[in-house]
Design an enzyme around this catalytic site. Sequence first.
Site, PDB file in Angstrom:
ATOM      1  N   GLU A 406      32.871  15.476  -6.928  1.00 44.32           N
ATOM      2  CA  GLU A 406      31.574  14.971  -6.477  1.00 44.32           C
ATOM      3  C   GLU A 406      31.040  15.717  -5.264  1.00 44.32           C
ATOM      4  O   GLU A 406      29.840  15.992  -5.164  1.00 44.32           O
ATOM      5  CB  GLU A 406      31.681  13.477  -6.155  1.00 44.32           C
ATOM      6  CG  GLU A 406      31.762  12.563  -7.366  1.00 44.32           C
ATOM      7  CD  GLU A 406      33.136  12.518  -8.012  1.00 44.32           C
ATOM      8  OE1 GLU A 406      33.260  11.977  -9.125  1.00 44.32           O
ATOM      9  OE2 GLU A 406      34.094  13.037  -7.389  1.00 44.32           O
ATOM     10  N   HIS A 473      34.839   0.485 -10.220  1.00 50.64           N
ATOM     11  CA  HIS A 473      33.724   0.785 -11.116  1.00 50.64           C
ATOM     12  C   HIS A 473      32.643  -0.290 -11.053  1.00 50.64           C
ATOM     13  O   HIS A 473      31.845  -0.413 -11.982  1.00 50.64           O
ATOM     14  CB  HIS A 473      34.220   0.911 -12.570  1.00 50.64           C
ATOM     15  CG  HIS A 473      35.200   2.010 -12.802  1.00 50.64           C
ATOM     16  ND1 HIS A 473      36.523   1.903 -12.432  1.00 50.64           N
ATOM     17  CD2 HIS A 473      35.063   3.245 -13.353  1.00 50.64           C
ATOM     18  CE1 HIS A 473      37.160   3.019 -12.760  1.00 50.64           C
ATOM     19  NE2 HIS A 473      36.300   3.844 -13.308  1.00 50.64           N
TER      20      HIS A 473
END
Length: 667
Positions: A406, A473
Amino acid sequence: MSHTSASNNIIFNTDHLDTNILLDLYKAILKPRLIEEKMLVLLRQGKISKWFSGIGQEAIAVGVTLALNSEEYILPMHRNLGVFTARNIPLYRLFAQWQGKASGFTKGRDRSFHFGTQAYKIVGMISHLGPQLGVADGIALASKLKNTNQVTAVFTGEGGTSEGDFHEALNVASVWQLPVLFCVENNGYGLSTPTNEQYNCQHIADKGIGYGMESHIIDGNNIVEVYTKVSDIANSVRNNPRPVLLEFKTFRMRGHEEASGTKYVPQELMDAWALKDPVANFETFLKAKGILTEIDEAAIKNAFLNEINEHLNSAFAEEVIVPDETIELNDVYQKFEYQEITNNSEAKEIRFIDAISESLKQSMARHQDLILMGQDIAEYGGAFKITEGFVEQFGKERVRNTPICESAIIEAAMGLSIAGMKSVVEMQFADFVSSGFNPVVNYLSKSHYRWGQNAHVVLRMPCGGGVAAGPFHSQTNEAWFTKTPGLKVVYPAFPYDAKGLLNTAINDPNPVLFFEHKALYRSIRQEVPTDYYTLPFGKASLIREGNDVSIISYGAAVHWVLETLDTNAHIQADVIDLRTLQPLDTETIYASVKKTGKAIILHEDTLFGGIASDISALIMEHCFEYLDAPVKRVGSIETPVPFAAQLEAQYLPKNRFDMALNELIKY
């Protein structure tokens, strides 16, 4: 023919270099040395506050810069004064920068070499070191996509190679075969930590093997070797785009910064490297060959010293910056002239997820310089299949699968913006942005304020609970970013808003975090125009009206509000869907609260530190005399998001909102 200086082992191979080039190299390496010597005097006199010395390393910055073309980007570090002087930046602007004057490059907002300038194709570092490596990837990617046949050079030190950004950036560059020269100045110490405590291989260049990358070791104290080898490598990379790892062996003759000193360095090591001084040795060599006379040397130095003193006097004479709050606030974001695009096209009922996909597809068709990046977004179509079929329509150059990194991809998006391109980066889950947190809050957010460089980047953030996805998540982490000046934060609740706001986010030249609640993807449907349209930032939606209470919310929580009101028919409420959190529509909030006299804020995030706290404070400050009850906040409990359905239901505020709302009504 090769020549060796008598006092050391530096070999100046001057084959194919005429006298003019050799003299240009001498002038280019001498100038930063003379500036540095002057800065050290000024530092002792208290006329400048700090200095990071590059004495002993000048050949690297100068040689690399002169080997590149003027339109090719260089991303230097804080010891690379030679990059700036070799690009012929007026000295008074450098001096003004170091003194925090307006004619510098950051309007007094940053110091040292923490700045960039598009005019000279230089992108300065930030103190976190590593991010500029990934930014170089993005600039090089733009070069490759535009077929400009340009290379990008980025600097780091041996200490910086220990950062994760180094691994990520080199890996991405290798996978994508980007034309980047990764220039590592190995000067023996990261501040006081020696190289044997930084890495456990013989040479940093050896790391290139692990990335499938060509690498070279270059004598960083030999200006001729640096210039000729980097010139050859750069020409090769222009014709055959690929990354190259360059390790320059050198030594820092002064402290990390002047206050650090060099007591941690053995004296014999200092003495040995003093004999390899890149300026003195090259000067001696040129004199021995009859290329430089004593008269020439004196004339060159005198001209530089006069230039330095003249420009220093100009910088010292410049008035100090007068603080102006309006100017400061206006420079946080690049000015965005929103263009409202409406259409009366046929509308069809689509899901939230389809609205996101339509926006991306229509924006890709509208903006040929828009790049999508993310894990598994190409052939696979992304974790949620939002970009399914995009590769067939737009190609893999514009719809790019990324490695799992990322940080480097967010940095690459910044690099694309520097090179004049737009990008949308999908965080597979909003939770994963923590792995790229540094470039978001320290690079994307601050660049325009610091030196006028916008970050034309959208980060798509699939977020939220209610889907039994557990602690990693399910977060709705917008509060991490609403408190960071320079970022815009968008959080729609309906398909119509999602499509129009995402289109605007892609048009906006500033960094936008676009939150998409996963539980809404396939559960919420709405009539949405089939053609392209935009919606403005900073304008909330008043989706119900009533006089009893003002209910303020966003995202999935808006639907919880509506469900609660459907079962409490006695409550007539203003329901405000914020839609964007930064900018925030305080005008609509205040008008509603002044009408109803009561306010309750519902968000999915944990309560403490969430945006509800700031909204509550704003209401108390601006609407206090209109209130008939304390402002109420409702959020999730102070735990990570649990997995089991019954635990997640307890965590989320949906079921507690009904009680809190009725308590407020009865107050």
